[in-house]
Design an enzyme around this catalytic site. Sequence first.
Site, PDB file in Angstrom:
ATOM      1  CG  HIS A  31      -0.237  -0.293   2.512  1.00 44.82           C
ATOM      2  ND1 HIS A  31       0.623   0.608   3.087  1.00 44.82           N
ATOM      3  CD2 HIS A  31      -0.239  -1.387   3.326  1.00 44.82           C
ATOM      4  CE1 HIS A  31       1.092   0.120   4.202  1.00 44.82           C
ATOM      5  NE2 HIS A  31       0.606  -1.104   4.379  1.00 44.82           N
ATOM      6  CD  GLU A  32      -1.106   6.835  -0.508  1.00 49.30           C
ATOM      7  OE1 GLU A  32      -0.832   7.597   0.424  1.00 49.30           O
ATOM      8  OE2 GLU A  32      -2.152   6.907  -1.184  1.00 49.30           O
ATOM      9  CG  HIS A  34       4.307  -1.718   2.039  1.00 43.88           C
ATOM     10  ND1 HIS A  34       2.988  -2.082   2.052  1.00 43.88           N
ATOM     11  CD2 HIS A  34       4.901  -2.413   3.031  1.00 43.88           C
ATOM     12  CE1 HIS A  34       2.782  -2.980   3.009  1.00 43.88           C
ATOM     13  NE2 HIS A  34       3.932  -3.190   3.628  1.00 43.88           N
ATOM     14  CD  GLN A  58       7.633 -11.093  10.551  1.00 44.57           C
ATOM     15  OE1 GLN A  58       8.709 -11.216   9.967  1.00 44.57           O
ATOM     16  NE2 GLN A  58       7.005  -9.922  10.615  1.00 44.57           N
ATOM     17  N   GLY A 144       9.496   1.352   8.566  1.00 46.95           N
ATOM     18  CA  GLY A 144       8.455   2.325   8.887  1.00 46.95           C
ATOM     19  C   GLY A 144       8.259   2.523  10.380  1.00 46.95           C
ATOM     20  CG  ASP A 147       5.344  -2.353  11.881  1.00 53.47           C
ATOM     21  OD1 ASP A 147       4.510  -3.088  12.390  1.00 53.47           O
ATOM     22  OD2 ASP A 147       5.279  -1.964  10.690  1.00 53.47           O
ATOM     23  CB  SER A 182      -2.186  -1.922   8.369  1.00 53.82           C
ATOM     24  OG  SER A 182      -1.993  -3.299   8.625  1.00 53.82           O
ATOM     25  NE  ARG A 184      -1.828  -8.635  10.939  1.00 51.13           N
ATOM     26  CZ  ARG A 184      -0.506  -8.549  11.030  1.00 51.13           C
ATOM     27  NH1 ARG A 184       0.086  -7.374  10.879  1.00 51.13           N
ATOM     28  NH2 ARG A 184       0.224  -9.626  11.268  1.00 51.13           N
TER      29      ARG A 184
HETATM   30  P1  AMP Z   1       5.035  -5.147   6.499  1.00 55.06           P
HETATM   31  O1  AMP Z   1       4.808  -5.528   5.081  1.00 55.06           O
HETATM   32  O2  AMP Z   1       3.775  -4.892   7.263  1.00 55.06           O
HETATM   33  O3  AMP Z   1       5.988  -6.076   7.197  1.00 55.06           O
HETATM   34  O4  AMP Z   1       5.755  -3.741   6.460  1.00 55.06           O
HETATM   35  C1  AMP Z   1       6.947  -3.554   5.745  1.00 55.06           C
HETATM   36  C2  AMP Z   1       7.526  -2.213   6.103  1.00 55.06           C
HETATM   37  O5  AMP Z   1       6.595  -1.182   5.770  1.00 55.06           O
HETATM   38  C3  AMP Z   1       7.798  -2.059   7.615  1.00 55.06           C
HETATM   39  O6  AMP Z   1       9.017  -1.365   7.800  1.00 55.06           O
HETATM   40  C4  AMP Z   1       6.619  -1.252   8.084  1.00 55.06           C
HETATM   41  O7  AMP Z   1       6.885  -0.499   9.254  1.00 55.06           O
HETATM   42  C5  AMP Z   1       6.381  -0.353   6.891  1.00 55.06           C
HETATM   43  N1  AMP Z   1       5.009   0.139   6.907  1.00 55.06           N
HETATM   44  C6  AMP Z   1       3.870  -0.597   6.993  1.00 55.06           C
HETATM   45  N2  AMP Z   1       2.785   0.213   7.038  1.00 55.06           N
HETATM   46  C7  AMP Z   1       3.257   1.484   6.994  1.00 55.06           C
HETATM   47  C8  AMP Z   1       2.629   2.766   7.012  1.00 55.06           C
HETATM   48  N3  AMP Z   1       1.317   2.908   7.114  1.00 55.06           N
HETATM   49  N4  AMP Z   1       3.436   3.857   6.950  1.00 55.06           N
HETATM   50  C9  AMP Z   1       4.780   3.725   6.862  1.00 55.06           C
HETATM   51  N5  AMP Z   1       5.427   2.545   6.840  1.00 55.06           N
HETATM   52  C10 AMP Z   1       4.678   1.440   6.898  1.00 55.06           C
END
Ligand code: AMP
Length: 278
Positions: A31-32, A34, A58, A144, A147, A182, A184
Amino acid sequence: MKVINTIYELKSYLAKHNGSLALVPTMGALHEGHLSLVDIAKESAEFVAVTIFVNPQQFNNAKDLKLYPRVLEDDLDLLRNQAVDLVFCPTEDEIYQHFQGTKVHPSKIGDVMEGPFRPGHFAGVCTIVNILFNLLRPDVAIFGEKDFQQLRIIEDMILDLQMDVQIIRAPIKREDNGLARSSRNELLSKKQRAEAKVIFECLMLAKELLSSGETSIKKILANCKKHLESAPELKIEYLTINHSSDLREVNKLELDNNLRIFFAGHYGGVRLIDNLKL
Ligand code: AMP
């Protein structure tokens, strides 16, 4: 954009490419949020690599792992539009078929907040980030603030293990109603997704109360929890104010006031987290 699934092919690709590399590790369903990490990566190095891997190590909850959205073709389309150089999207077997059980234990920052609710989660994160860093050898990696605890744990790991990777923090991207973006969120009903705006409102309320002179953390949190009651389906796991550097829970205002408020909760099986600098 080169898409690679195997370690063998990844190594031969990297051997042919010189120049600095910025890595954005993800679990896909992009999403935006990422994509904003990808933008930062582009400014930080000559090559940009994104990894897409839903890391079973994880997930401490089998249902969460099973439900996690997987939309690889859509993800690749988005990344093609971003002119990413390399996407590494291995299968679970490709990463773990010879795995003997070595894990990286997180720093003590792993003991608070997410720690007790998700046993083993941060060890799984640290281990896969190590594996990905060893495979891709990035100069820079972008994580990001969504997290935030994970980000701080990775920063500690880089220091503790003398790893030669620069970590860049990316700010949180939000939907129009304030809900942190997210993968999710896709699992929420329309009603839940709209109602979940109370999370950001509650974090903002803490910020407003603090800047208007409220000095009692207890009162701030009580007000915030009351606000969350307007979304009765949303179950709170924790809502705490913590120091931004070591993430210790803070019960009394401190002189340096380097604080963040953290929320975790869920709609049934869909877990949501968020945080805000106060
Ligand atoms: P994930 O795919 O959820 O493991 O996230 C991959 C990376 O994208 C991690 O470093 C997250 O912290 C970051 N991330 C996820 N959602 C967001 C968001 N809304 N804003 C900024 N970074 C994000």
